[in-house]
Design a protein around this motif. Structure first.
Motif, PDB file in Angstrom:
ATOM      1  N   GLU A  84       4.413  -7.300 -30.756  1.00 43.47           N
ATOM      2  CA  GLU A  84       4.694  -6.013 -30.108  1.00 43.47           C
ATOM      3  C   GLU A  84       3.450  -5.151 -30.003  1.00 43.47           C
ATOM      4  O   GLU A  84       2.726  -5.026 -30.999  1.00 43.47           O
ATOM      5  N   PRO A  85       3.216  -4.510 -28.882  1.00 41.07           N
ATOM      6  CA  PRO A  85       3.867  -4.720 -27.589  1.00 41.07           C
ATOM      7  C   PRO A  85       3.387  -6.027 -26.954  1.00 41.07           C
ATOM      8  O   PRO A  85       2.228  -6.407 -27.135  1.00 41.07           O
ATOM      9  N   PRO A  86       4.255  -6.707 -26.218  1.00 47.49           N
ATOM     10  CA  PRO A  86       3.907  -8.036 -25.716  1.00 47.49           C
ATOM     11  C   PRO A  86       2.914  -8.012 -24.550  1.00 47.49           C
ATOM     12  O   PRO A  86       2.928  -7.095 -23.735  1.00 47.49           O
ATOM     13  N   LEU A  87       2.076  -9.025 -24.529  1.00 44.04           N
ATOM     14  CA  LEU A  87       1.160  -9.181 -23.379  1.00 44.04           C
ATOM     15  C   LEU A  87       1.454 -10.464 -22.613  1.00 44.04           C
ATOM     16  O   LEU A  87       0.670 -10.896 -21.795  1.00 44.04           O
ATOM     17  N   LEU A  88       2.580 -11.068 -22.944  1.00 43.77           N
ATOM     18  CA  LEU A  88       2.992 -12.264 -22.196  1.00 43.77           C
ATOM     19  C   LEU A  88       4.289 -12.001 -21.449  1.00 43.77           C
ATOM     20  O   LEU A  88       4.790 -12.880 -20.764  1.00 43.77           O
ATOM     21  N   GLY A  89       4.841 -10.802 -21.588  1.00 40.76           N
ATOM     22  CA  GLY A  89       6.106 -10.501 -20.926  1.00 40.76           C
ATOM     23  C   GLY A  89       7.207 -10.262 -21.943  1.00 40.76           C
ATOM     24  O   GLY A  89       7.144 -10.742 -23.081  1.00 40.76           O
ATOM     25  N   GLU A  90       8.229  -9.515 -21.526  1.00 42.22           N
ATOM     26  CA  GLU A  90       9.300  -9.080 -22.439  1.00 42.22           C
ATOM     27  C   GLU A  90      10.347 -10.174 -22.667  1.00 42.22           C
ATOM     28  O   GLU A  90      10.833 -10.348 -23.768  1.00 42.22           O
ATOM     29  N   GLY A 160       2.761  -7.945 -12.051  1.00 47.15           N
ATOM     30  CA  GLY A 160       3.557  -6.767 -11.694  1.00 47.15           C
ATOM     31  C   GLY A 160       2.964  -5.480 -12.218  1.00 47.15           C
ATOM     32  O   GLY A 160       1.797  -5.180 -11.978  1.00 47.15           O
ATOM     33  N   GLU A 161       3.765  -4.734 -12.972  1.00 50.06           N
ATOM     34  CA  GLU A 161       3.365  -3.380 -13.367  1.00 50.06           C
ATOM     35  C   GLU A 161       2.548  -3.338 -14.650  1.00 50.06           C
ATOM     36  O   GLU A 161       1.928  -2.316 -14.955  1.00 50.06           O
ATOM     37  N   GLN A 162       2.601  -4.426 -15.438  1.00 53.57           N
ATOM     38  CA  GLN A 162       1.901  -4.444 -16.725  1.00 53.57           C
ATOM     39  C   GLN A 162       0.885  -5.582 -16.779  1.00 53.57           C
ATOM     40  O   GLN A 162       1.130  -6.645 -16.203  1.00 53.57           O
TER      41      GLN A 162
END
Ligand SMILES: N[C@@H](CCC(=O)N[C@@H](CS)C(=O)NCC(=O)O)C(=O)O
Length: 210
Positions: A84-90, A160-162
């Motif tokens: 957390e927070p993820p950098l591979l997607g939620e 996308g957004e992140q």
């Protein structure tokens, strides 16, 4: 943990960008960078070969002294330890998509750009090889055309957004292309724009230097 890296070298840069992105998200990873000068042979000393018998960077040394190579394996380990927070997607599907894109970019952009640079302006002194450089440039060009299309909806990051690991791999590859003065990126306007915006971000200052 120690992360053995060399600036501008694309695979170490990919992991450095990942760590920087995680830190910018508020997750201060306990990773200390150690520079290993590839052109001066520091990755081929007995001391370094004991860490990675392949003599390549990046290498992650755990606090108990065990060493591991392979940029994506290192990133996945760090993501497992600091989820957390993820950098591979939620979600599992988001992570599947980010990993798929990262592989496309690694195999289709970073590897051919690496081959093209080493066949034109090798930082470790390999002889120029124009046919190899041309073929590699064409391979990179094809994947860059695909990424250009992906970016056509105006998204700020590749997924996308992140930011995700896909952005880290792409930025690291494009920097090495600039170092090698390759022209394969310039015709892909949206990739060029993405790259300029990505590099301008506070999170990655001091890492992408070329
Ligand atoms: N598949 C490896 C590739 C590692 C690699 O090729 N590293 C390069 C720097 S970008 C290196 O250390 N080159 C020195 C050499 O091969 O002598 C990864 O993803 O980490």
């Amino acid at each position: 943990m120690k992360l053995y890296v060399f600036q501008v070298a694309p695979n170490p840069t990919k992991v450095r960008l990942y760590v920087a992105e995680k830190n910018a998200l508020g997750d201060e990873l306990p990773v200390e960078e150690v520079s290993v000068n590839i052109p001066e042979g520091e990755a081929r000393t007995p001391e370094f070969l004991a860490k990675n018998p392949h003599g390549q960077l990046p290498v992650l040394e755990l606090d108990d002294g065990r060493c591991f190579a392979e940029s994506l394996a290192i990133i996945e380990y760090l993501e497992d330890r600091f989820p957390e927070p993820p950098l591979l997607g939620e979600s599992p599907e988001a992570r599947l998509g980010a990993r798929q894109m990262e592989r496309y970019i690694d195999v289709g952009v970073m590897m051919p750009i690496g081959q093209a640079v080493h066949a034109t302006r090798s930082p470790i002194g390999l002889p120029p090889n124009p046919p190899v450089a041309d073929a590699a440039n064409q391979r990179a060009d094809r994947t860059l055309a695909y990424i250009d299309e992906v970016l056509s909806d105006g998204r700020p990051f590749v997924m996308g957004e992140q930011p995700t690991v896909a952005d880290c791999t792409l930025a690291a590859a494009l920097q090495f292309g600039r170092y090698g003065r390759l022209s394969c990126v310039s015709s892909h306007e949206r990739v060029v724009e993405w790259d300029e915006n990505y590099r301008r971000r506070e999170a990655v200052q001091g890492i992408v230097i070329v």
